[in-house]
Scaffold this motif. Structure first.
Motif: not given
Length: 135
Positions: A29-34
């Motif tokens: 995701s754009s907020d860095g969640l794999c």
């Protein structure tokens, strides 16, 4: 909303089979969640996803300096000793990251990633999270 991780596994596996020089694939995701991964370990995928969030933000900031740009990052390619790193926009708020060795045909990776994004891009959307929850 992003499909469950299991639904992506076969697609990521197919990409890796097409290009055996691929070490790791991460959907984030754009907020860095794999969101999903192939290859590598879980902690490495989490670190890569977090780094990609910063990189896509940086690329978007640089894009605003191009007069004809809409400011959205589409593809970042970084060549490092030993291989390549690719980061591609893959839907609203989602990205596809790939790490390869240095023997890969660089242009072919981007083309295969683009094919994958076209096939599944509508399913690779991630709504912004609020207080740690999607929505």
């Amino acid at each position: 909303m992003i499909q469950q991780r299991a639904n992506f596994d076969w697609m990521l596996t197919n990409l890796a089979k097409e290009l055996p020089q691929i070490h790791q694939i991460v959907v984030l995701s754009s907020d860095g969640l794999c969101i999903a991964r192939h290859g590598g370990d879980h902690d490495g995928a989490d670190r890569l996803a977090a780094a990609c969030a910063g990189l896509q933000s940086l690329a978007a900031a640089v894009a605003t300096e191009i007069p004809e740009s809409d400011g959205r990052m589409r593809l970042v390619v970084i060549e490092v000793t030993g291989g390549y790193f690719y980061l591609m926009a893959a839907g609203a708020g989602a990205y596809l990251a790939v790490l390869t060795d240095e023997t890969v045909e660089a242009g072919l990776v981007g083309a295969r990633m683009r094919d994958l994004v076209v096939r599944i891009g509508a399913h690779l959307t991630s709504p912004p999270r609020h207080d740690g929850r999607a929505g």
